[in-house]
Design an enzyme around this catalytic site. Sequence first.
Site, PDB file in Angstrom:
ATOM      1  N   ASN A   1     -11.188  17.247 -24.378  1.00  0.00           N
ATOM      2  CA  ASN A   1     -11.025  15.931 -23.765  1.00  0.00           C
ATOM      3  C   ASN A   1     -10.618  14.821 -24.744  1.00  0.00           C
ATOM      4  O   ASN A   1     -10.078  13.806 -24.324  1.00  0.00           O
ATOM      5  CB  ASN A   1     -12.364  15.574 -23.077  1.00  0.00           C
ATOM      6  CG  ASN A   1     -12.513  14.108 -22.794  1.00  0.00           C
ATOM      7  OD1 ASN A   1     -11.964  13.597 -21.817  1.00  0.00           O
ATOM      8  ND2 ASN A   1     -13.238  13.393 -23.649  1.00  0.00           N
TER       9      ASN A   1
ATOM     10  N   ASP B   1     -13.085   1.905 -21.542  1.00  0.00           N
ATOM     11  CA  ASP B   1     -12.821   0.699 -22.345  1.00  0.00           C
ATOM     12  C   ASP B   1     -11.481   0.799 -23.059  1.00  0.00           C
ATOM     13  O   ASP B   1     -10.701  -0.152 -23.089  1.00  0.00           O
ATOM     14  CB  ASP B   1     -13.925   0.500 -23.399  1.00  0.00           C
ATOM     15  CG  ASP B   1     -15.269   0.178 -22.756  1.00  0.00           C
ATOM     16  OD1 ASP B   1     -15.271  -0.183 -21.550  1.00  0.00           O
ATOM     17  OD2 ASP B   1     -16.301   0.295 -23.432  1.00  0.00           O
TER      18      ASP B   1
ATOM     19  N   GLY C   1      -5.048  10.035 -13.355  1.00  0.00           N
ATOM     20  CA  GLY C   1      -4.340   8.762 -13.306  1.00  0.00           C
ATOM     21  C   GLY C   1      -5.079   7.762 -14.184  1.00  0.00           C
ATOM     22  O   GLY C   1      -5.853   8.150 -15.071  1.00  0.00           O
TER      23      GLY C   1
ATOM     24  N   TYR D   1       1.894   9.565 -27.097  1.00  0.00           N
ATOM     25  CA  TYR D   1       0.812  10.051 -26.240  1.00  0.00           C
ATOM     26  C   TYR D   1       1.353  10.995 -25.165  1.00  0.00           C
ATOM     27  O   TYR D   1       0.844  12.097 -24.953  1.00  0.00           O
ATOM     28  CB  TYR D   1       0.097   8.854 -25.592  1.00  0.00           C
ATOM     29  CG  TYR D   1      -0.929   9.216 -24.528  1.00  0.00           C
ATOM     30  CD1 TYR D   1      -2.194   9.659 -24.894  1.00  0.00           C
ATOM     31  CD2 TYR D   1      -0.631   9.102 -23.173  1.00  0.00           C
ATOM     32  CE1 TYR D   1      -3.138   9.989 -23.922  1.00  0.00           C
ATOM     33  CE2 TYR D   1      -1.564   9.423 -22.203  1.00  0.00           C
ATOM     34  CZ  TYR D   1      -2.815   9.862 -22.588  1.00  0.00           C
ATOM     35  OH  TYR D   1      -3.745  10.191 -21.623  1.00  0.00           O
TER      36      TYR D   1
HETATM   37  N1  LIG Z   1      -8.617   6.551 -19.445  1.00  0.00           N
HETATM   38  C1  LIG Z   1      -7.496   6.822 -18.798  1.00  0.00           C
HETATM   39  O1  LIG Z   1      -6.886   5.984 -18.134  1.00  0.00           O
HETATM   40  C2  LIG Z   1      -6.958   8.235 -18.821  1.00  0.00           C
HETATM   41  C3  LIG Z   1      -5.870   8.535 -17.983  1.00  0.00           C
HETATM   42  C4  LIG Z   1      -5.346   9.813 -17.997  1.00  0.00           C
HETATM   43  C5  LIG Z   1      -5.909  10.766 -18.831  1.00  0.00           C
HETATM   44  N2  LIG Z   1      -6.950  10.456 -19.638  1.00  0.00           N
HETATM   45  C6  LIG Z   1      -7.478  11.476 -20.539  1.00  0.00           C
HETATM   46  O2  LIG Z   1      -8.884  11.539 -20.464  1.00  0.00           O
HETATM   47  C7  LIG Z   1      -9.408  11.932 -21.735  1.00  0.00           C
HETATM   48  C8  LIG Z   1     -10.475  10.939 -22.170  1.00  0.00           C
HETATM   49  O3  LIG Z   1      -9.906   9.643 -22.198  1.00  0.00           O
HETATM   50  P1  LIG Z   1     -10.816   8.347 -22.446  1.00  0.00           P
HETATM   51  O4  LIG Z   1     -10.119   7.207 -21.833  1.00  0.00           O
HETATM   52  O5  LIG Z   1     -12.224   8.659 -22.078  1.00  0.00           O
HETATM   53  O6  LIG Z   1     -10.690   8.214 -24.062  1.00  0.00           O
HETATM   54  P2  LIG Z   1     -11.574   7.319 -25.044  1.00  0.00           P
HETATM   55  O7  LIG Z   1     -12.565   6.505 -24.309  1.00  0.00           O
HETATM   56  O8  LIG Z   1     -10.598   6.635 -25.945  1.00  0.00           O
HETATM   57  O9  LIG Z   1     -12.371   8.412 -25.884  1.00  0.00           O
HETATM   58  C9  LIG Z   1     -11.719   9.186 -26.835  1.00  0.00           C
HETATM   59  C10 LIG Z   1     -12.736  10.115 -27.484  1.00  0.00           C
HETATM   60  O10 LIG Z   1     -12.087  10.885 -28.498  1.00  0.00           O
HETATM   61  C11 LIG Z   1     -12.760  10.690 -29.752  1.00  0.00           C
HETATM   62  N3  LIG Z   1     -11.776  10.746 -30.839  1.00  0.00           N
HETATM   63  C12 LIG Z   1     -10.845   9.813 -31.150  1.00  0.00           C
HETATM   64  N4  LIG Z   1     -10.144  10.204 -32.235  1.00  0.00           N
HETATM   65  C13 LIG Z   1     -10.673  11.395 -32.629  1.00  0.00           C
HETATM   66  C14 LIG Z   1     -10.407  12.271 -33.712  1.00  0.00           C
HETATM   67  N5  LIG Z   1      -9.449  12.018 -34.635  1.00  0.00           N
HETATM   68  N6  LIG Z   1     -11.158  13.403 -33.829  1.00  0.00           N
HETATM   69  C15 LIG Z   1     -12.124  13.669 -32.920  1.00  0.00           C
HETATM   70  N7  LIG Z   1     -12.423  12.870 -31.879  1.00  0.00           N
HETATM   71  C16 LIG Z   1     -11.711  11.747 -31.742  1.00  0.00           C
HETATM   72  C17 LIG Z   1     -13.430   9.335 -29.620  1.00  0.00           C
HETATM   73  O11 LIG Z   1     -14.585   9.238 -30.415  1.00  0.00           O
HETATM   74  P3  LIG Z   1     -14.613   8.742 -31.947  1.00  0.00           P
HETATM   75  O12 LIG Z   1     -13.878   7.445 -32.001  1.00  0.00           O
HETATM   76  O13 LIG Z   1     -16.086   8.628 -32.214  1.00  0.00           O
HETATM   77  O14 LIG Z   1     -13.968   9.827 -32.723  1.00  0.00           O
HETATM   78  C18 LIG Z   1     -13.856   9.352 -28.165  1.00  0.00           C
HETATM   79  O15 LIG Z   1     -15.064  10.065 -28.014  1.00  0.00           O
HETATM   80  C19 LIG Z   1      -8.206  11.992 -22.685  1.00  0.00           C
HETATM   81  O16 LIG Z   1      -7.754  13.331 -22.798  1.00  0.00           O
HETATM   82  C20 LIG Z   1      -7.173  11.153 -21.975  1.00  0.00           C
HETATM   83  O17 LIG Z   1      -5.851  11.512 -22.324  1.00  0.00           O
HETATM   84  C21 LIG Z   1      -7.483   9.201 -19.654  1.00  0.00           C
END
Ligand SMILES: NC(=O)c1ccc[n+]([C@@H]2O[C@H](COP(=O)([O-])OP(=O)(O)OC[C@H]3O[C@@H](n4cnc5c(N)ncnc54)[C@H](OP(=O)(O)O)[C@@H]3O)[C@@H](O)[C@H]2O)c1
Length: 290
Positions: free
Chosen positions: A119, A221, A216, A183
């Site tokens: 994830n 945050d 989507g 991305y």
């Molecule tokens: N939010 C959306 O609108 C959305 C839409 C479509 C798909 N998605 C997908 O859903 C998933 C989660 O998204 P999210 O919005 O929850 O992301 P997020 O809040 O930005 O969380 C990202 C996570 O990845 C970790 N991370 C960042 N850089 C890293 C690294 N170099 N090594 C290991 N861990 C790392 C972060 O923790 P640390 O900073 O502590 O490392 C955090 O736990 C992703 O695959 C994203 O593409 C999200």
Amino acid sequence: MGLCLKLSAVVGISAALFALYMSGPTFSVESLKGARILVTGASTGIGEQIAYHLAKTGAQIVITARRGNVLEQVVEKCLALGAQKAMYIPADMSVASDPEKVVRFAVEQLGGLDYLILNHIGPSPFAFWDGDVEHTRWLMQVNFLSYVQMAWKAIPTLEGSKGSIIVVSSMLGRMCSPFVGPYSATKFALNGFFGTMQHELAMKKSNVTVSICTLGLIDTDSAMEKVRGYTNMTAYPASDAALQIIKAGVTRQSEIFYPWFTYYLLNVKDWFPYLSDTVIRGFYSYEAQT
Ligand SMILES: NC(=O)c1ccc[n+]([C@@H]2O[C@H](COP(=O)([O-])OP(=O)(O)OC[C@H]3O[C@@H](n4cnc5c(N)ncnc54)[C@H](OP(=O)(O)O)[C@@H]3O)[C@@H](O)[C@H]2O)c1
Ligand SMILES: *[C@@H]1O[C@H](CO)[C@@H](O)[C@H](O)[C@H]1NC(C)=O
Ligand SMILES: *[C@@H]1O[C@H](CO)[C@@H](O)[C@H](O)[C@H]1NC(C)=O
């Protein structure tokens, strides 16, 4: 058989089929009790919500991300919510050896693995492509290659437990949009690679399944910070998205879409390419970017 009886049979069967269609595969939270699960990117956002849902079902979980102090707090909350076991391992997925290290840790600590939930994503600017190839290379390692490394490392263990790999992807892995070049490239790569893997595992009659989750806009945050001011699109709740991701794995579906209409958007856009390009550009304000 009387007409009345026949009619009621037809109505009954139709209603049953409709109910089956509407309900989709059934999802039993009970089946997760004691399940051994590794969740990446679980310090915040959707990954954190996945950890909490799993904790409530009494699963045994290992979570990972870079920030150990934040992971520690998530682990404490997971234990309070009812997780049978909850542990964390800080790791940076841009470091080539960390993905395998994390899988090894989870398998050792949990005595095996039933689900691998991939994830995490590295931060990436929401802006016009500015030629930063190094960032793109780095993001490919974090968002894509580390997924491949972890999946490959976990497959032998998952074969033994009839386990599943769950890949969190995005609409931007299936359609193109401005401001998200690196991305989007990593998400297209994931869809391509894990789509191939689904075919190969099925051909080998493997015990392992791969579920690809297409999301989507979700109200985490990090996502809200990026799109604020650029678009008025509705964002859907991270906790719901997390539940659908877990459900995809438990019911072993090859693909799921959340929110539901993303499936239709992705398919219908190809029928009207000119219109959909215009609509996609119309979602964003050009002025906000310049
Ligand atoms: N939010 C959306 O609108 C959305 C839409 C479509 C798909 N998605 C997908 O859903 C998933 C989660 O998204 P999210 O919005 O929850 O992301 P997020 O809040 O930005 O969380 C990202 C996570 O990845 C970790 N991370 C960042 N850089 C890293 C690294 N170099 N090594 C290991 N861990 C790392 C972060 O923790 P640390 O900073 O502590 O490392 C955090 O736990 C992703 O695959 C994203 O593409 C999200
Ligand atoms: C799949 O699981 C069964 C036991 O349920 C096991 O006998 C078989 O060896 C497994 N397949 C592989 C490829 O490990
Ligand atoms: C969002 O909506 C507000 C109020 O309706 C409007 O002023 C603004 O321009 C919109 N922003 C974008 C990026 O469409």
